[in-house]
Motif scaffolding. Structure first.
Motif, mmCIF file in Angstrom:
data_model
loop_
_atom_site.group_PDB
_atom_site.id
_atom_site.type_symbol
_atom_site.label_atom_id
_atom_site.label_comp_id
_atom_site.label_asym_id
_atom_site.label_seq_id
_atom_site.Cartn_x
_atom_site.Cartn_y
_atom_site.Cartn_z
ATOM 1 N N SER A 78 55.059 -11.460 60.852
ATOM 2 C CA SER A 78 54.638 -10.411 61.416
ATOM 3 C C SER A 78 53.304 -9.610 60.889
ATOM 4 O O SER A 78 53.150 -9.788 59.507
ATOM 5 N N GLY A 133 54.416 -10.790 67.460
ATOM 6 C CA GLY A 133 54.118 -9.405 67.422
ATOM 7 C C GLY A 133 55.215 -8.508 66.877
ATOM 8 O O GLY A 133 55.314 -7.551 67.278
ATOM 9 N N ALA A 157 56.385 -4.240 65.747
ATOM 10 C CA ALA A 157 55.676 -3.249 66.462
ATOM 11 C C ALA A 157 56.560 -2.015 66.666
ATOM 12 O O ALA A 157 56.007 -1.022 66.467
ATOM 13 N N MET A 172 46.241 -7.809 64.144
ATOM 14 C CA MET A 172 46.003 -8.510 65.411
ATOM 15 C C MET A 172 44.836 -8.746 65.997
ATOM 16 O O MET A 172 44.264 -9.667 66.313
ATOM 17 N N THR A 228 48.355 -14.738 69.856
ATOM 18 C CA THR A 228 49.365 -13.705 69.210
ATOM 19 C C THR A 228 50.368 -13.215 70.734
ATOM 20 O O THR A 228 49.862 -13.565 71.506
ATOM 21 N N ALA A 267 52.907 -9.681 71.510
ATOM 22 C CA ALA A 267 52.985 -8.085 71.320
ATOM 23 C C ALA A 267 54.439 -7.917 71.877
ATOM 24 O O ALA A 267 55.072 -8.488 72.712
ATOM 25 N N PHE A 273 46.506 -11.647 72.941
ATOM 26 C CA PHE A 273 47.993 -11.486 73.227
ATOM 27 C C PHE A 273 48.392 -12.727 74.638
ATOM 28 O O PHE A 273 47.591 -12.432 75.301
#
Length: 354
Positions: free
Chosen positions: A139, A171, A174, A199, A209, A211, A241
């Motif tokens: 992460s 991700g 978060a 990111m 990536t 999220a 993303f």
């Protein structure tokens, strides 16, 4: 929900923060879900729901962050703290490959003594032994911690990890990307700007990536909306993303306690995610926290993907949430919704239909 707003969404126009907040606070569930479903079908016209065969390998539960919402972590020196050795990790990956798995998700705590050399050695060996596996690991909080432990910048750390075999970045961590909420539930973890910085750097290096958002702890509706728009804006800046995964806080065995969001609240946030995040192609339903039946319903509220089969998962399970699903069960779940199941890669390439 006004006729003008319905028309705006139906025509594919972007909504803004105030409109999103009105939807979350005031819109009825079913009309909101229908709008999200329409967007899902516009983006993915085929009646296909995807999933990846993966394994979460939690290499350590020792963590200096001590987030109040986490039931998994142990303090350094705890009797039940652990750090897996390389052979244990390789054995877990070998089992994943034997079952047709293609994605490894390695995540752990912020261990005080692990420096970048530990991960470089491990990732190089993983890539050599298991070249078909996508290493989708660490992460932003872990990468920031590793960089700090190693006297490196975040950019230097990600560059070195990528060179060693880190393929893409999940991700995790978060939670809610609003610092006032982060200070309340995870004050020792990086702020929203730190998460975003990792990111941005991963995207700059060409790394895919994802999220996430964990909601239902201490945030308000306005914080959920802010989180969604910050993700959208990061993607607009050149983010990488491939998917967004909202999931609900699980209070069992945690210091924070409280209760989790309801199924209705989950579906509303999921639907709003699909409406707001017009620049992210895939929305995952969280069967890990919601269970199979709610995940099936989510396929009609904007989700087009069920994430991973997760041969192993320990973090959410530590909070007492232990939904399990085999690949066969996932396929049956998708087909039971009248849709076609497809195993995918981490990057959403279809590997085979079921």
């Amino acid at each position: 929900m006004t006729v003008d707003l319905i028309t705006k969404i139906s025509e594919g126009a972007r909504i803004e923060r105030a409109e999103a907040l009105a939807l979350l606070e005031s819109a009825d569930l079913l009309p909101l879900g229908r709008l999200a479903a329409d967007i899902r079908w516009r983006l993915h016209p085929e009646p296909v729901v995807t999933f990846v065969v993966d394994r979460n390998v939690n290499y350590t539960n020792i963590c200096e962050s001590k987030c109040s919402f986490c039931a998994f972590y142990r303090e350094p020196g705890a009797a039940d703290g652990f750090l897996l050795d390389e052979e244990e990790i390789f054995s877990k990956i070998a089992e994943l490959v034997a079952q047709g798995g293609t994605q490894l998700l390695m995540q752990g705590g912020l261990h005080p003594s692990l420096k970048i050399e530990f991960f470089e050695t491990l990732f190089r060996e993983i890539k050599q032994r298991f070249p078909s596996v996508q290493n989708h690991s660490l992460s932003p909080a872990e990468i920031t911690h590793i960089a700090g432990n190693s006297g490196l910048t975040v950019a230097e750390a990600i560059t070195r990890l990528k060179s060693a075999g880190l393929d893409s970045l999940p991700g995790g961590g978060a939670e809610i990307l609003v610092d006032s909420i982060r200070q309340e539930i995870s004050p020792k973890k990086i702020g929203w700007g730190g998460w975003a910085a990792v990111m941005r750097e991963a995207a700059r290096l060409g790394m895919p990536t994802t999220a996430t958002m964990m909601f239902g702890s201490r945030e308000k509706a306005v914080d959920i909306v802010e989180h969604l728009f910050r993700i959208r804006e990061l993607q607009d800046e050149g983010g990488s993303f491939t998917a967004f995964i909202p999931w609900t806080y699980q209070p069992g065995n945690t210091e924070l306690g409280g209760k989790t969001a309801s199924g209705i609240e989950y579906l509303k946030v999921l639907a709003l995610s699909r409406i707001v995040l017009d620049n992210i192609p895939n929305i995952q339903a969280s069967w890990v926290t919601q269970g199979a039946k709610m995940a099936q319903v989510a396929l009609f509220f904007g989700a087009n993907d069920l994430g991973g089969t997760m041969l192993e998962e320990n973090v959410v399970a530590a909070a007492g949430c232990r939904f399990r699903m085999s690949m066969e069960e996932m396929v049956a779940l998708i087909q039971g919704a009248g849709l076609k199941a497809a195993q995918r890669s981490t990057l959403y390439t279809i590997l085979r239909y079921s």
